[in-house]
Design an enzyme around this catalytic site. Sequence first.
Site, mmCIF file in Angstrom:
data_model
loop_
_atom_site.group_PDB
_atom_site.id
_atom_site.type_symbol
_atom_site.label_atom_id
_atom_site.label_comp_id
_atom_site.label_asym_id
_atom_site.label_seq_id
_atom_site.Cartn_x
_atom_site.Cartn_y
_atom_site.Cartn_z
ATOM 1 N N TYR A 36 27.116 49.205 39.146
ATOM 2 C CA TYR A 36 26.667 48.748 37.836
ATOM 3 C C TYR A 36 26.273 47.288 37.866
ATOM 4 O O TYR A 36 26.530 46.570 38.844
ATOM 5 C CB TYR A 36 27.764 48.992 36.788
ATOM 6 C CG TYR A 36 28.913 47.988 36.827
ATOM 7 C CD1 TYR A 36 29.851 48.016 37.847
ATOM 8 C CD2 TYR A 36 29.038 47.005 35.847
ATOM 9 C CE1 TYR A 36 30.895 47.102 37.881
ATOM 10 C CE2 TYR A 36 30.090 46.089 35.869
ATOM 11 C CZ TYR A 36 31.011 46.141 36.886
ATOM 12 O OH TYR A 36 32.033 45.233 36.926
ATOM 13 N N LYS A 151 29.324 45.873 43.580
ATOM 14 C CA LYS A 151 29.677 45.925 42.148
ATOM 15 C C LYS A 151 29.841 47.393 41.751
ATOM 16 O O LYS A 151 28.965 48.019 41.140
ATOM 17 C CB LYS A 151 28.621 45.199 41.295
ATOM 18 C CG LYS A 151 29.172 44.725 39.958
ATOM 19 C CD LYS A 151 28.300 43.680 39.334
ATOM 20 C CE LYS A 151 28.677 43.340 37.910
ATOM 21 N NZ LYS A 151 30.060 42.946 37.670
ATOM 22 N N GLU A 183 38.895 35.637 43.339
ATOM 23 C CA GLU A 183 38.063 35.535 42.135
ATOM 24 C C GLU A 183 38.871 36.049 40.960
ATOM 25 O O GLU A 183 40.045 36.413 41.118
ATOM 26 C CB GLU A 183 36.765 36.329 42.305
ATOM 27 C CG GLU A 183 36.994 37.811 42.518
ATOM 28 C CD GLU A 183 35.719 38.597 42.788
ATOM 29 O OE1 GLU A 183 34.640 38.183 42.347
ATOM 30 O OE2 GLU A 183 35.822 39.654 43.447
HETATM 31 N N1 PDD Z 1 31.825 40.933 35.772
HETATM 32 N N2 PDD Z 1 33.638 38.874 40.022
HETATM 33 C C1 PDD Z 1 33.899 40.048 39.424
HETATM 34 C C2 PDD Z 1 34.986 40.898 39.968
HETATM 35 C C3 PDD Z 1 33.162 40.445 38.298
HETATM 36 O O1 PDD Z 1 33.427 41.620 37.705
HETATM 37 C C4 PDD Z 1 32.152 39.589 37.797
HETATM 38 C C5 PDD Z 1 31.313 39.955 36.603
HETATM 39 C C6 PDD Z 1 31.914 38.371 38.452
HETATM 40 C C7 PDD Z 1 30.867 37.404 37.984
HETATM 41 O O2 PDD Z 1 29.579 37.874 38.231
HETATM 42 P P1 PDD Z 1 28.373 37.463 37.265
HETATM 43 O O3 PDD Z 1 28.415 35.976 37.137
HETATM 44 O O4 PDD Z 1 27.154 37.902 37.993
HETATM 45 O O5 PDD Z 1 28.633 38.162 35.993
HETATM 46 C C8 PDD Z 1 32.670 38.055 39.567
HETATM 47 C C9 PDD Z 1 31.014 41.456 34.685
HETATM 48 C C10 PDD Z 1 30.681 40.433 33.664
HETATM 49 C C11 PDD Z 1 31.708 42.695 34.138
HETATM 50 O O6 PDD Z 1 32.244 43.441 34.940
HETATM 51 O O7 PDD Z 1 31.682 42.907 32.929
#
Ligand code: PDD
Length: 293
Positions: A36, A151, A183
């Site tokens: 996703y 992801k 993270e």
């Molecule tokens: N999550 N690390 C993880 C585990 C994440 O799920 C996300 C983002 C990020 C940051 O990625 P980005 O800056 O591209 O959003 C890092 C999204 C927002 C979510 O799962 O809703």
Amino acid sequence: MAAPLPICWLNGEFLPLAEARISPLDRGFLFADAVYEVVPVYAGRPFLFVEHIARLERSLGEVRMAAPMARAAWAALLTELVARNGGGDMYLYLHVSRGADEGRNHALNPALAPTVFLMAAPLPATDPAVLENGVAAVTLADQRWARCDIKSTALLANVLAKSAAADAGATEAILLAGGRLREGSSSSVMVVHGGALSAPPYGPEILPGTTRELALRLCTRAGIPVRIEPVSEAALRGADEILLGFATRGILAVTRLDGTPVGSGRPGPVARRLQELFAAYRAELAGTPLLPA
Ligand code: PDD
């Protein structure tokens, strides 16, 4: 979290979200066999479109799925979905599962058509108190799988970590392993020491974050030193500032970690500067094409 907006897109058609249906044999449902993206939209324009689609294409490739459409088709689809939901600010959720099989078979069936689902939702409102005071985070041992660079919708460990943070009255769980920062449960984590921004190197244990990448680029442009280096638990706890980066919320300052103030206990200068730089960058991109010509 606000309810999604009314119109979604499922396997080739726009329809009311309330009417969207998938098979219980969908491998996304049975196995979390799906990847996703979450793409923020400002003033009707998807933000960092190429970066999000490139990451989606990479996630798909890593789990042996083909891209269901080309970038130009994604751009047209996202633009139309935003318009059908009234434009303005929102975020888009893009989900590609391996599709519905004839039964519950672990092994892949390359003949399956993917299930492609997109919905839109309001961006979480930025509470002025959050900008003023920052947020709380807790640390937890990372209990996720070994390919967090993908992801994937297999987010059970992230869900449990976020819920543990919420139970502790915190906004985010910051995940540690082997004495080092990884993270957040749904965010990238960066730290500031002596005015320089540090972030851990990418590897299979963390997701390459679009917000983190932009933060590093904007820091470099603004003359703020940037270091990609392992961040020890001690360096996290001793940081002047801890920053979270996520697509739906931009940059947030963590001002309490496990109940202890971070630095001065107030959002620091790098967090504030980055929030301004992000706003300026959004304005810079307004009206520009999603895909380079
Ligand atoms: N999550 N690390 C993880 C585990 C994440 O799920 C996300 C983002 C990020 C940051 O990625 P980005 O800056 O591209 O959003 C890092 C999204 C927002 C979510 O799962 O809703």
